[in-house]
Scaffold this active site. Structure first.
Site, PDB file in Angstrom:
ATOM      1  N   CYS A 171      22.449  13.656 -98.875  1.00 58.46           N
ATOM      2  CA  CYS A 171      22.769  12.242 -98.614  1.00 58.46           C
ATOM      3  C   CYS A 171      22.580  11.792 -97.169  1.00 58.46           C
ATOM      4  O   CYS A 171      21.982  10.738 -96.924  1.00 58.46           O
ATOM      5  CB  CYS A 171      24.206  11.959 -99.052  1.00 58.46           C
ATOM      6  SG  CYS A 171      24.521  12.377-100.766  1.00 58.46           S
ATOM      7  N   ARG A 206      20.924  21.445 -86.058  1.00 61.53           N
ATOM      8  CA  ARG A 206      20.142  22.191 -87.032  1.00 61.53           C
ATOM      9  C   ARG A 206      21.054  22.852 -88.067  1.00 61.53           C
ATOM     10  O   ARG A 206      20.851  23.990 -88.493  1.00 61.53           O
ATOM     11  CB  ARG A 206      19.237  23.234 -86.353  1.00 61.53           C
ATOM     12  CG  ARG A 206      18.121  23.711 -87.264  1.00 61.53           C
ATOM     13  CD  ARG A 206      16.931  24.331 -86.542  1.00 61.53           C
ATOM     14  NE  ARG A 206      17.273  25.476 -85.742  1.00 61.53           N
ATOM     15  CZ  ARG A 206      17.147  25.528 -84.420  1.00 61.53           C
ATOM     16  NH1 ARG A 206      16.680  24.479 -83.755  1.00 61.53           N
ATOM     17  NH2 ARG A 206      17.486  26.603 -83.752  1.00 61.53           N
TER      18      ARG A 206
END
Length: 336
Positions: A171, A206
């Site tokens: 999302c 990351r």
């Protein structure tokens, strides 16, 4: 009435007052156009309301909360409110960590449940990865199970050979993509899948949930992506002239400072108010997007950026419900 009467009237009555000019609006503090998440989310929410109104039964989303993280709690509140406003059904099921796996499998088997999400972190590390892979592919609104992640990293965009049913994308990464489309970073003249060709983007995060998937999605769409975290820098891209079908990850000697100077778009997601991007390193006219709950850009970003997006939360929730509508349709079509 004679002319003399008019003259005398004019001499004894005050002339009508002219309307006062409206007070001038304060000048903007800089050249930057600030784009709010609510602005981007609005069109998606309207489409979602229409889609739900056409269904006999509104899709049911179940969210599991098994931690005391304030950010997770806030996200759950946003989810519930947006579901209610858009006409969806939402159940927040709070439980202990040790109970979560059993509760999750119950929801997987419950035909009344159309979508499932878990508010992370729960245990952290590999145990959370196990939970992500335990959510049924039919109900994984977050797109974090193995099948969806594999397809995303390998640039597989559909679940079927006829290219009718799109894969579910995580999302928040999807929210950032939709924001970049909204503000025109994606070049619509280019073929779909190549619309970021020529763009250099730095993503400062990351994580497996947001940063790494986002870098992969951007690179699969043609961008050269510098992906930075506390362990260093790597590059995501599809090679020279975007010849590769999917992105690859390359080692690089480029520093974060050099990457920021070279980037057309800078995206941050560092969960700490202590981290701030050095605005002096950025290009004039850079696009700056922050998906962290912390403020990763200094106030002077408004003197440097062409477009600044301070948060993405409302778009993230809209993408969650968009995924839910798709899964509901896939369940009816028995695609997955």
């Amino acid at each position: 009435m004679s002319p003399s009467d008019l003259k005398r009237k004019g001499e004894t009555e005050a002339a009508p007052a002219l309307p006062l000019p409206a007070p001038a609006k304060p000048a903007p503090s800089g050249p930057t156009r600030v784009v709010l998440a609510s602005e981007v989310a609005a069109a998606f929410i309207n489409d979602l309301k229409k889609a739900v109104s056409e269904k006999k039964t509104a899709p049911l989303l179940v969210g599991f909360l098994a931690n005391n993280d304030p950010a997770a709690k806030k996200y759950a509140e946003w989810t519930g409110k947006t579901c209610q406003d858009a006409g969806f059904r939402f159940e927040l099921r709070e439980c202990e960590k040790q109970e979560l796996e059993d509760k999750l499998f119950e929801a997987n088997k419950d035909a009344k449940v159309n979508g499932i999400m878990i508010y992370y972190p729960v245990f952290g590390g590999t145990q959370d990865s196990y939970l992500q892979n335990s959510v049924s592919i039919q109900k994984d609104v977050e797109g974090l199970c193995h099948t969806y992640r594999y397809n995303m990293y390998h640039n597989v965009r559909f679940l079927d050979e006829s290219s009718k049913f799109k894969c579910i994308i995580p999302c928040t990464p999807l929210a950032v993509i939709k924001i970049l489309e909204h503000i025109g970073v994606y070049n619509k003249i280019m073929h779909e899948g190549n619309r970021l060709y020529g763009q250099t983007i730095t993503v400062v995060n990351r994580s497996e949930v947001v940063g790494r998937p986002l870098a992969a999605l951007l690179a699969n769409d043609g961008a050269k992506v510098y992906s930075a975290d506390e362990f260093g820098m790597v590059e995501f891209h599809r090679g020279s002239g975007i010849q590769l079908k999917k992105h690859e990850v390359f080692e690089t000697k480029t520093t974060l400072e050099e990457a920021l100077k070279a980037s057309d778009v800078v995206i941050t997601g560092v969960p700490s108010d202590k981290y701030k991007v050095d605005t002096t390193l950025l290009k004039d006219g850079v696009v700056a997007v922050n998906f962290s709950t912390s403020k990763n850009f200094k106030d002077d970003i408004r003197q440097k950026a062409a477009i600044f997006v301070p948060s993405v939360g409302k778009v993230t929730v809209a993408m969650l419900l968009r995924n839910l509508v798709r899964l509901d349709e896939y369940q009816e079509a028995k695609v997955v």
